[in-house]
Design a protein around this motif. Structure first.
Motif, short mmCIF file in Angstrom:
data_model
loop_
_atom_site.label_atom_id
_atom_site.label_comp_id
_atom_site.label_asym_id
_atom_site.label_seq_id
_atom_site.Cartn_x
_atom_site.Cartn_y
_atom_site.Cartn_z
N TYR A 121 55.31 34.85 40.78
CA TYR A 121 55.24 35.24 39.33
C TYR A 121 55.31 33.94 38.39
N VAL A 122 56.17 33.09 38.56
CA VAL A 122 56.25 32.05 37.64
C VAL A 122 54.83 30.87 37.74
N ILE A 123 54.74 30.77 39.11
CA ILE A 123 53.65 29.78 39.43
C ILE A 123 52.17 30.29 38.80
N THR A 124 51.98 31.55 38.89
CA THR A 124 50.74 32.12 38.51
C THR A 124 50.54 32.20 37.06
N THR A 125 51.81 32.33 36.30
CA THR A 125 52.05 32.38 34.93
C THR A 125 51.66 30.75 34.37
N LEU A 126 52.19 30.08 34.81
CA LEU A 126 52.38 28.50 34.49
C LEU A 126 50.70 28.00 34.75
N ALA A 127 49.97 28.74 35.85
CA ALA A 127 48.62 28.28 35.98
C ALA A 127 47.67 28.99 35.15
N GLY A 128 48.12 30.00 34.17
CA GLY A 128 47.46 30.69 33.08
C GLY A 128 46.79 32.04 33.86
N VAL A 129 47.12 32.55 34.91
CA VAL A 129 46.77 33.87 35.35
C VAL A 129 48.15 34.60 35.79
N PRO A 130 48.86 35.02 34.83
CA PRO A 130 49.88 36.02 35.20
C PRO A 130 49.87 36.84 36.03
N LEU A 131 50.56 37.00 37.18
CA LEU A 131 50.47 38.05 38.32
C LEU A 131 50.64 39.33 37.62
N MET A 132 51.42 39.57 36.73
CA MET A 132 51.54 40.87 36.32
C MET A 132 50.31 41.37 35.61
N GLY A 133 49.30 40.56 35.20
CA GLY A 133 48.19 40.89 34.52
C GLY A 133 47.09 41.09 35.67
N LEU A 134 47.17 40.53 37.06
CA LEU A 134 46.58 40.71 37.80
C LEU A 134 46.74 42.10 38.38
N ILE A 135 47.95 42.50 38.69
CA ILE A 135 48.41 43.89 39.11
C ILE A 135 48.34 45.02 37.98
N LEU A 136 48.49 44.73 36.84
CA LEU A 136 48.16 45.91 36.00
C LEU A 136 46.82 46.12 35.44
N GLY A 137 45.97 44.70 35.31
CA GLY A 137 44.75 44.91 34.81
C GLY A 137 44.02 46.21 35.28
N LYS A 154 47.33 38.71 27.13
CA LYS A 154 47.69 37.82 28.17
C LYS A 154 49.02 37.30 27.84
N LYS A 155 49.51 37.11 26.63
CA LYS A 155 50.69 36.59 26.28
C LYS A 155 51.72 37.56 26.71
N ALA A 156 51.54 38.96 26.41
CA ALA A 156 52.64 39.94 27.11
C ALA A 156 52.50 39.94 28.53
N TYR A 157 51.66 39.56 29.11
CA TYR A 157 51.66 39.63 30.68
C TYR A 157 52.26 38.45 31.30
N SER A 158 52.12 37.30 30.29
CA SER A 158 52.94 36.30 30.76
C SER A 158 54.26 36.43 30.47
N LYS A 159 54.84 37.15 29.21
CA LYS A 159 56.35 37.23 29.39
C LYS A 159 56.59 38.18 30.37
N ALA A 160 56.21 39.13 30.66
CA ALA A 160 56.54 40.14 31.92
C ALA A 160 56.66 39.53 33.17
N SER A 161 55.48 38.57 33.40
CA SER A 161 55.52 37.94 34.87
C SER A 161 56.96 36.89 34.66
N TYR A 162 57.21 36.11 33.60
CA TYR A 162 58.29 35.32 33.60
C TYR A 162 59.40 36.16 33.89
N ALA A 163 59.78 37.27 33.16
CA ALA A 163 60.72 38.20 33.27
C ALA A 163 61.02 38.75 34.67
#
Length: 255
Positions: A121-137, A154-163
């Protein structure tokens, strides 16, 4: 539309967006039933082991109940992805525990998975492709459109992935020291206790972030609209060719 109508319509739109978000999260994470299927095998294992310290009986009971959960879903013709993930997790735990003879190793695969998922979750978000977006997209029918066309999501998915990453890594920070210092029963009961509350917190935070985000772009609806427009264009071209040929035929007959 009067000045009093617009706030009502905006409120209704917000309520609809929240309802869609809730339904999508419920589908993605399995809801109450998915939580039960996640907790029950581990709860059965630690209960039996606490009572009689029998590794084999505890492991077999956990595996059997996880398989029964899959069978129930198959009979009901329901999705089995959550139950199957539980079976694989329990099976790996049983193999680890049986091979080493250490009951605590029943929990080790799940703990390693949690650690890996938290880091992902953390690494994919840092890479600009938050995992939560890949799951929920795909659940929201937006696929990867949020990456370039919907920066608010994208910003919301990043926040969710960091959480999610932070919560899972905090959970690991509690469990791994217990794996070394506590006995099997203590580790098991703490792990069971930490199954649902962190999960609910992460889901709630995801809902909060996405409920405030812009609406998803339905790429499937866009593709259908493009296909329909293309069909209409081809039909119009065919009609124009038919009219042209008919006009040419009349001119030849008149000549």
């Amino acid at each position: 539309m009067t000045s009093l109508d617009k706030p009502t319509e905006d409120t209704q739109a917000d309520d609809d967006a929240r309802a869609v978000t809730e339904a999508a999260l419920f589908e993605a994470f399995g809801g109450v039933r998915g939580m039960v299927e996640t907790v029950l095998p581990g709860l059965l294992f630690v209960t039996i082991f606490t009572i009689n310290k029998d590794l084999h009986l505890s492991a077999i009971a956990a595996l059997v109940v996880s398989l029964l959960l899959v069978v129930v879903r198959l009979v009901m013709r329901d999705t089995v992805k959550h139950a199957f993930s539980g079976v694989f997790g329990v099976a790996f735990g049983v193999v680890f525990a049986m091979m080493t003879g250490n009951a605590k190793n029943f929990y080790l695969p799940g703990m390693l998975y949690t650690l890996g998922l938290g880091l992902a979750y953390v690494i994919t978000t840092l890479a600009g492709v938050p995992l939560m977006g890949l799951i929920l997209g795909p659940v929201f029918k937006e696929n990867l459109s949020w990456r370039t066309r919907n920066p608010g999501r994208k910003k919301a998915y990043s926040k969710a992935s960091y959480a999610w990453g932070g919560i899972l890594l905090a959970k690991c920070a509690i469990l791994f020291p217990l794996y070394w210092w506590a006995d099997t029963a203590q580790l098991g009961w703490v792990l069971v206790a930490l199954k649902i509350p962190p999960f609910l917190l992460a889901v709630w935070l995801t809902w909060v972030f996405l409920a405030k985000a812009p609406a998803p772009i339905d790429v499937f609806a866009e593709m259908e609209a493009e296909e329909k427009a293309e069909e209409e264009r081809k039909a119009a071209q065919a009609a124009d060719r038919g009219d042209t040929e008919a006009a040419g035929g009349r001119h030849r007959r008149e000549a």
